[in-house]
Every structure is written in C-alpha cells, then in structure tokens.
Design a protein around this motif. Structure first.
Motif, PDB file in Angstrom:
ATOM      1  N   GLN A   1      32.773  40.075  53.422  1.00  0.00           N
ATOM      2  CA  GLN A   1      32.746  38.977  52.451  1.00  0.00           C
ATOM      3  C   GLN A   1      31.825  37.876  52.977  1.00  0.00           C
ATOM      4  OE1 GLN A   1      36.581  37.445  51.454  1.00  0.00           O
ATOM      5  NE2 GLN A   1      35.785  35.816  50.149  1.00  0.00           N
ATOM      6  N   VAL A   2      30.866  37.495  52.145  1.00  0.00           N
ATOM      7  CA  VAL A   2      29.908  36.481  52.539  1.00  0.00           C
ATOM      8  C   VAL A   2      30.550  35.102  52.469  1.00  0.00           C
ATOM      9  CG1 VAL A   2      27.720  35.391  51.973  1.00  0.00           C
ATOM     10  CG2 VAL A   2      27.972  37.874  51.744  1.00  0.00           C
ATOM     11  N   GLN A   3      30.359  34.319  53.500  1.00  0.00           N
ATOM     12  CA  GLN A   3      30.861  32.948  53.509  1.00  0.00           C
ATOM     13  C   GLN A   3      29.794  32.039  54.095  1.00  0.00           C
ATOM     14  OE1 GLN A   3      34.509  32.250  55.695  1.00  0.00           O
ATOM     15  NE2 GLN A   3      34.946  30.382  54.544  1.00  0.00           N
ATOM     16  N   LEU A   4      29.512  30.960  53.381  1.00  0.00           N
ATOM     17  CA  LEU A   4      28.566  29.941  53.835  1.00  0.00           C
ATOM     18  C   LEU A   4      29.315  28.620  53.931  1.00  0.00           C
ATOM     19  CD1 LEU A   4      25.542  30.821  51.497  1.00  0.00           C
ATOM     20  CD2 LEU A   4      25.904  31.567  53.848  1.00  0.00           C
ATOM     21  N   VAL A   5      29.210  27.955  55.074  1.00  0.00           N
ATOM     22  CA  VAL A   5      29.935  26.719  55.286  1.00  0.00           C
ATOM     23  C   VAL A   5      28.957  25.636  55.727  1.00  0.00           C
ATOM     24  CG1 VAL A   5      31.784  25.558  56.541  1.00  0.00           C
ATOM     25  CG2 VAL A   5      32.035  27.966  55.895  1.00  0.00           C
ATOM     26  N   GLU A   6      28.839  24.598  54.897  1.00  0.00           N
ATOM     27  CA  GLU A   6      27.960  23.480  55.212  1.00  0.00           C
ATOM     28  C   GLU A   6      28.701  22.422  56.025  1.00  0.00           C
ATOM     29  OE1 GLU A   6      26.985  24.707  50.874  1.00  0.00           O
ATOM     30  OE2 GLU A   6      28.751  24.415  52.127  1.00  0.00           O
ATOM     31  N   SER A   7      27.944  21.692  56.817  1.00  0.00           N
ATOM     32  CA  SER A   7      28.486  20.570  57.571  1.00  0.00           C
ATOM     33  C   SER A   7      27.368  19.577  57.834  1.00  0.00           C
ATOM     34  CB  SER A   7      29.098  21.043  58.895  1.00  0.00           C
ATOM     35  OG  SER A   7      28.121  21.657  59.700  1.00  0.00           O
ATOM     36  N   GLY A   8      27.754  18.381  58.276  1.00  0.00           N
ATOM     37  CA  GLY A   8      26.770  17.384  58.664  1.00  0.00           C
ATOM     38  C   GLY A   8      26.535  16.279  57.658  1.00  0.00           C
ATOM     39  N   GLY A   9      27.169  16.369  56.511  1.00  0.00           N
ATOM     40  CA  GLY A   9      27.005  15.312  55.533  1.00  0.00           C
ATOM     41  C   GLY A   9      27.695  14.033  55.967  1.00  0.00           C
ATOM     42  N   GLY A  10      27.441  12.957  55.229  1.00  0.00           N
ATOM     43  CA  GLY A  10      28.066  11.685  55.556  1.00  0.00           C
ATOM     44  C   GLY A  10      27.399  10.541  54.846  1.00  0.00           C
ATOM     45  N   LEU A  11      27.719   9.341  55.316  1.00  0.00           N
ATOM     46  CA  LEU A  11      27.172   8.106  54.757  1.00  0.00           C
ATOM     47  C   LEU A  11      26.119   7.561  55.712  1.00  0.00           C
ATOM     48  CD1 LEU A  11      27.247   5.693  52.768  1.00  0.00           C
ATOM     49  CD2 LEU A  11      29.110   4.751  54.165  1.00  0.00           C
ATOM     50  N   VAL A  12      24.955   7.241  55.184  1.00  0.00           N
ATOM     51  CA  VAL A  12      23.864   6.730  56.002  1.00  0.00           C
ATOM     52  C   VAL A  12      23.110   5.670  55.220  1.00  0.00           C
ATOM     53  CG1 VAL A  12      22.246   8.518  55.249  1.00  0.00           C
ATOM     54  CG2 VAL A  12      21.928   7.417  57.476  1.00  0.00           C
ATOM     55  N   GLN A  13      22.530   4.718  55.922  1.00  0.00           N
ATOM     56  CA  GLN A  13      21.726   3.703  55.254  1.00  0.00           C
ATOM     57  C   GLN A  13      20.345   4.255  54.909  1.00  0.00           C
ATOM     58  OE1 GLN A  13      21.703   0.252  57.852  1.00  0.00           O
ATOM     59  NE2 GLN A  13      23.450  -0.632  56.760  1.00  0.00           N
ATOM     60  N   ALA A  14      19.741   3.661  53.907  1.00  0.00           N
ATOM     61  CA  ALA A  14      18.386   4.054  53.531  1.00  0.00           C
ATOM     62  C   ALA A  14      17.457   3.948  54.735  1.00  0.00           C
ATOM     63  CB  ALA A  14      17.885   3.179  52.394  1.00  0.00           C
ATOM     64  N   GLY A  15      16.610   4.959  54.885  1.00  0.00           N
ATOM     65  CA  GLY A  15      15.719   5.021  56.031  1.00  0.00           C
ATOM     66  C   GLY A  15      16.281   5.816  57.198  1.00  0.00           C
ATOM     67  N   GLY A  16      17.572   6.128  57.122  1.00  0.00           N
ATOM     68  CA  GLY A  16      18.213   6.868  58.190  1.00  0.00           C
ATOM     69  C   GLY A  16      18.008   8.369  58.087  1.00  0.00           C
ATOM     70  N   SER A  17      18.681   9.085  58.974  1.00  0.00           N
ATOM     71  CA  SER A  17      18.535  10.536  59.048  1.00  0.00           C
ATOM     72  C   SER A  17      19.891  11.224  59.106  1.00  0.00           C
ATOM     73  CB  SER A  17      17.738  10.923  60.302  1.00  0.00           C
ATOM     74  OG  SER A  17      16.436  10.393  60.277  1.00  0.00           O
ATOM     75  N   LEU A  18      19.915  12.429  58.618  1.00  0.00           N
ATOM     76  CA  LEU A  18      21.063  13.317  58.752  1.00  0.00           C
ATOM     77  C   LEU A  18      20.548  14.734  58.974  1.00  0.00           C
ATOM     78  CD1 LEU A  18      23.561  12.244  55.915  1.00  0.00           C
ATOM     79  CD2 LEU A  18      23.937  12.047  58.375  1.00  0.00           C
ATOM     80  N   ARG A  19      21.353  15.534  59.651  1.00  0.00           N
ATOM     81  CA  ARG A  19      21.017  16.942  59.843  1.00  0.00           C
ATOM     82  C   ARG A  19      22.163  17.788  59.304  1.00  0.00           C
ATOM     83  NH1 ARG A  19      20.886  20.815  65.043  1.00  0.00           N
ATOM     84  NH2 ARG A  19      19.066  22.116  64.530  1.00  0.00           N
ATOM     85  N   LEU A  20      21.868  18.522  58.250  1.00  0.00           N
ATOM     86  CA  LEU A  20      22.848  19.417  57.671  1.00  0.00           C
ATOM     87  C   LEU A  20      22.744  20.792  58.321  1.00  0.00           C
ATOM     88  CD1 LEU A  20      22.517  18.602  53.861  1.00  0.00           C
ATOM     89  CD2 LEU A  20      23.872  17.438  55.617  1.00  0.00           C
ATOM     90  N   SER A  21      23.881  21.442  58.442  1.00  0.00           N
ATOM     91  CA  SER A  21      23.923  22.797  58.954  1.00  0.00           C
ATOM     92  C   SER A  21      24.676  23.687  57.978  1.00  0.00           C
ATOM     93  CB  SER A  21      24.623  22.841  60.321  1.00  0.00           C
ATOM     94  OG  SER A  21      23.912  22.086  61.274  1.00  0.00           O
ATOM     95  N   CYS A  22      24.307  24.960  57.975  1.00  0.00           N
ATOM     96  CA  CYS A  22      24.987  25.945  57.151  1.00  0.00           C
ATOM     97  C   CYS A  22      25.242  27.161  58.039  1.00  0.00           C
ATOM     98  CB  CYS A  22      24.150  26.324  55.949  1.00  0.00           C
ATOM     99  SG  CYS A  22      24.831  27.668  54.950  1.00  0.00           S
TER     100      CYS A  22
END
Length: 122
Positions: A1-22
């Motif tokens: 069974q295929v499962q994809l799980v995302e992580s790394g989201g959140g709240l950030v100010q404009a100009g900032g950075s985030l790194r999402l993972s799957c």
C-alpha cells in the motif's frame, strides 16, 4: 500500500524559508515521478513542481523553490525560499510511475499525501 507523508509545514514571515519533506512507503521512490501541489482556501489545487531525472516548476515559484529527491531514503524535498503571503496553502506531495514522465496535472498522479499547511504572514 502506497503511503506518502508530508512534513515541514508551518508559519513563517514573508521572505522566510521552509523545507518540506515527503516520505514514501509501500513503493520504491526510484520508480516514481514525484510532484508537489498546493491548494489555497477557495482555490483549485495547483501544480508547484515535479522531479524525474529533470525538474519542472510553476512560473510562480521558479527561482524561489527547489525540488530534490533522495531515492535511497525514499524522500523528496521542497526547499522554499523568499516566501510570499500568496504561497500560503496546504502543500501535497504526489507520485506517478516514472516511465510516464513529468506531469503538471493533478489528475496524472494516482498517489497523494495528506498535506501539510504552509502559512506565510505579511
């Protein structure tokens, strides 16, 4: 069974950075094209980026976002820099068989994660 799980989201100010993972399980990531999509409230799901042996980006994120994959770890990442309030959305990763090639339509991807919220404040 295929499962994809995302992580790394959140709240950030404009100009900032985030790194999402799957993280993928139930499939060998090396056999799949991996894509990222996003959906803002009241809007349709839209393509962000996809990676096969090459990459493709939506014009709205080109130069700010970078997609990468680590097939040995069955993980795909989306590095998001210079974030803007209009990037606020739920971000989803998706998979489609690699032999089918890159695609930007959500209907082309049979496997989806549950999504992770990204909120960019002004």
């Amino acid at each position: 069974q295929v499962q994809l799980v995302e992580s790394g989201g959140g709240l950030v100010q404009a100009g900032g950075s985030l790194r999402l993972s799957c993280a993928a399980s139930g499939l060998p990531l090396s056999s799949y094209v991996m894509g990222w999509f996003r959906q803002a409230p009241g809007k349709e799901r839209e393509f962000v980026s996809a990676i096969n042996w090459n990459t493709v980006y939506a014009d709205s994120v080109k130069g700010r976002f970078t997609i990468s994959r680590d097939d040995a770890k069955d993980t795909v990442h989306l590095q998001m820099n210079s974030l803007k309030p209009e990037d606020t959305a739920v971000y989803y990763c998706a998979a489609r068989p690699r032999w089918q090639g890159l695609a930007s339509k959500s209907s082309a991807y049979p496997h989806w994660g549950q999504g992770t919220q990204v909120t960019v404040s002004s």
